[in-house]
Write a protein that holds these residues in place. Structure first.
Motif, PDB file in Angstrom:
ATOM      1  N   LYS A  94     -31.752 -16.203  -0.953  1.00  0.00           N
ATOM      2  CA  LYS A  94     -31.313 -15.644   0.331  1.00  0.00           C
ATOM      3  C   LYS A  94     -29.801 -15.465   0.364  1.00  0.00           C
ATOM      4  O   LYS A  94     -29.290 -14.520   0.935  1.00  0.00           O
ATOM      5  N   LYS A  95     -29.070 -16.417  -0.252  1.00  0.00           N
ATOM      6  CA  LYS A  95     -27.606 -16.386  -0.211  1.00  0.00           C
ATOM      7  C   LYS A  95     -27.007 -15.390  -1.203  1.00  0.00           C
ATOM      8  O   LYS A  95     -25.883 -14.942  -1.020  1.00  0.00           O
ATOM      9  N   ALA A  96     -27.711 -15.065  -2.261  1.00  0.00           N
ATOM     10  CA  ALA A  96     -27.169 -14.219  -3.331  1.00  0.00           C
ATOM     11  C   ALA A  96     -26.661 -12.857  -2.840  1.00  0.00           C
ATOM     12  O   ALA A  96     -25.546 -12.469  -3.174  1.00  0.00           O
ATOM     13  N   PRO A  97     -27.423 -12.113  -2.032  1.00  0.00           N
ATOM     14  CA  PRO A  97     -26.912 -10.813  -1.586  1.00  0.00           C
ATOM     15  C   PRO A  97     -25.634 -10.938  -0.753  1.00  0.00           C
ATOM     16  O   PRO A  97     -24.722 -10.136  -0.897  1.00  0.00           O
ATOM     17  N   ALA A  98     -25.573 -11.955   0.089  1.00  0.00           N
ATOM     18  CA  ALA A  98     -24.381 -12.140   0.921  1.00  0.00           C
ATOM     19  C   ALA A  98     -23.165 -12.460   0.057  1.00  0.00           C
ATOM     20  O   ALA A  98     -22.065 -11.944   0.297  1.00  0.00           O
ATOM     21  N   ALA A 103     -18.051 -10.707  -2.413  1.00  0.00           N
ATOM     22  CA  ALA A 103     -17.231 -10.498  -3.617  1.00  0.00           C
ATOM     23  C   ALA A 103     -16.858  -9.026  -3.754  1.00  0.00           C
ATOM     24  O   ALA A 103     -15.711  -8.695  -4.089  1.00  0.00           O
ATOM     25  N   ALA A 104     -17.785  -8.144  -3.466  1.00  0.00           N
ATOM     26  CA  ALA A 104     -17.506  -6.712  -3.543  1.00  0.00           C
ATOM     27  C   ALA A 104     -16.466  -6.315  -2.496  1.00  0.00           C
ATOM     28  O   ALA A 104     -15.570  -5.509  -2.767  1.00  0.00           O
ATOM     29  N   GLY A 105     -16.565  -6.891  -1.319  1.00  0.00           N
ATOM     30  CA  GLY A 105     -15.589  -6.609  -0.257  1.00  0.00           C
ATOM     31  C   GLY A 105     -14.194  -7.061  -0.648  1.00  0.00           C
ATOM     32  O   GLY A 105     -13.214  -6.350  -0.414  1.00  0.00           O
ATOM     33  N   LYS A 106     -14.096  -8.256  -1.250  1.00  0.00           N
ATOM     34  CA  LYS A 106     -12.794  -8.765  -1.694  1.00  0.00           C
ATOM     35  C   LYS A 106     -12.202  -7.853  -2.765  1.00  0.00           C
ATOM     36  O   LYS A 106     -11.007  -7.554  -2.752  1.00  0.00           O
ATOM     37  N   ALA A 107     -13.022  -7.438  -3.702  1.00  0.00           N
ATOM     38  CA  ALA A 107     -12.553  -6.565  -4.777  1.00  0.00           C
ATOM     39  C   ALA A 107     -12.076  -5.227  -4.217  1.00  0.00           C
ATOM     40  O   ALA A 107     -11.034  -4.705  -4.624  1.00  0.00           O
ATOM     41  N   LYS A 108     -12.826  -4.701  -3.272  1.00  0.00           N
ATOM     42  CA  LYS A 108     -12.471  -3.420  -2.658  1.00  0.00           C
ATOM     43  C   LYS A 108     -11.145  -3.541  -1.902  1.00  0.00           C
ATOM     44  O   LYS A 108     -10.277  -2.684  -2.009  1.00  0.00           O
ATOM     45  N   SER A 109     -10.992  -4.642  -1.169  1.00  0.00           N
ATOM     46  CA  SER A 109      -9.766  -4.887  -0.410  1.00  0.00           C
ATOM     47  C   SER A 109      -8.566  -5.026  -1.343  1.00  0.00           C
ATOM     48  O   SER A 109      -7.496  -4.467  -1.081  1.00  0.00           O
ATOM     49  N   ALA A 110      -8.736  -5.760  -2.435  1.00  0.00           N
ATOM     50  CA  ALA A 110      -7.650  -5.938  -3.405  1.00  0.00           C
ATOM     51  C   ALA A 110      -7.274  -4.604  -4.043  1.00  0.00           C
ATOM     52  O   ALA A 110      -6.092  -4.328  -4.268  1.00  0.00           O
ATOM     53  N   ALA A 111      -8.274  -3.785  -4.318  1.00  0.00           N
ATOM     54  CA  ALA A 111      -8.014  -2.470  -4.922  1.00  0.00           C
ATOM     55  C   ALA A 111      -7.233  -1.579  -3.957  1.00  0.00           C
ATOM     56  O   ALA A 111      -6.365  -0.812  -4.379  1.00  0.00           O
TER      57      ALA A 111
END
Length: 178
Positions: A94-98, A103-111
């Motif tokens: 259940k936690k894996a998708p969140a 992590a994808a959001g952090k990467a996008k923000s850093a980019a």
């Protein structure tokens, strides 16, 4: 209420199902299972918790009761471990998708921030270079006579006592006298 053509009631059908679950334990046949169900020890967990003494009170011989109790404890322990593992796996799933989304959001923000940071650093470097160039130009335009130590060598001017201070007033001379 009748369930089938043999005149069984619904309550006895449930007892038979519970008894059949207990027959999976070694040493428990149909008769022993019926005794256990009648003593309200209708699940493997209850049999495991009951222990040898309660099994003997339910009508099972002491040697067999000891064997059944040990087997029930072993099966119950394995069952509870399996349930715990399944629960952990389910919660992790259940936690894996969140977690992946975060992590994808952090990467996008850093980019997104990377070009802005580089642009800011370049702007800062450009302004420092411009200031240095202006200062160099000013120094070059002044004649040598007008330039002071403050302009050329140090930022705060001369360090130490002035040229007019007598040697006797200097701290190193006072210490040498003593």
């Amino acid at each position: 209420m009748f369930c089938g053509q043999f005149g069984e009631t619904m309550g006895s059908s449930k007892k038979n199902t519970k008894a059949s679950n207990l027959t999976s334990l070694p040493g428990v046949g149909a008769a022993s299972a019926k005794k256990l169900v009648d003593a309200k020890l209708d699940t493997i967990s209850k049999v495991a918790a009951a222990g040898t003494t309660k099994l003997v009170k339910a009508g099972i011989q002491a040697a067999l009761a000891k064997k059944i109790a040990a087997a029930a404890k072993q099966v119950d322990k394995a069952s509870s471990a399996t349930k715990k593992a399944a629960t952990k796996a389910k919660s992790a799933a259940k936690k894996a998708p969140a977690k992946a989304k975060a992590a994808a959001g952090k990467a996008k923000s850093a980019a997104k921030k990377a070009p802005a940071k580089a642009k800011a650093a370049a702007g800062k470097a450009k302004s420092v270079a411009a200031k240095a160039a202006t200062k160099a130009k000013d120094l070059a335009s002044k004649p040598k006579a007008e330039r002071t130590n403050k302009d050329v060598a140090t930022k705060g001017g001369r360090i130490g006592p002035s040229k007019s201070t007598p040697i006797s007033k200097m701290s190193w001379f006072k210490k040498a006298k003593k």
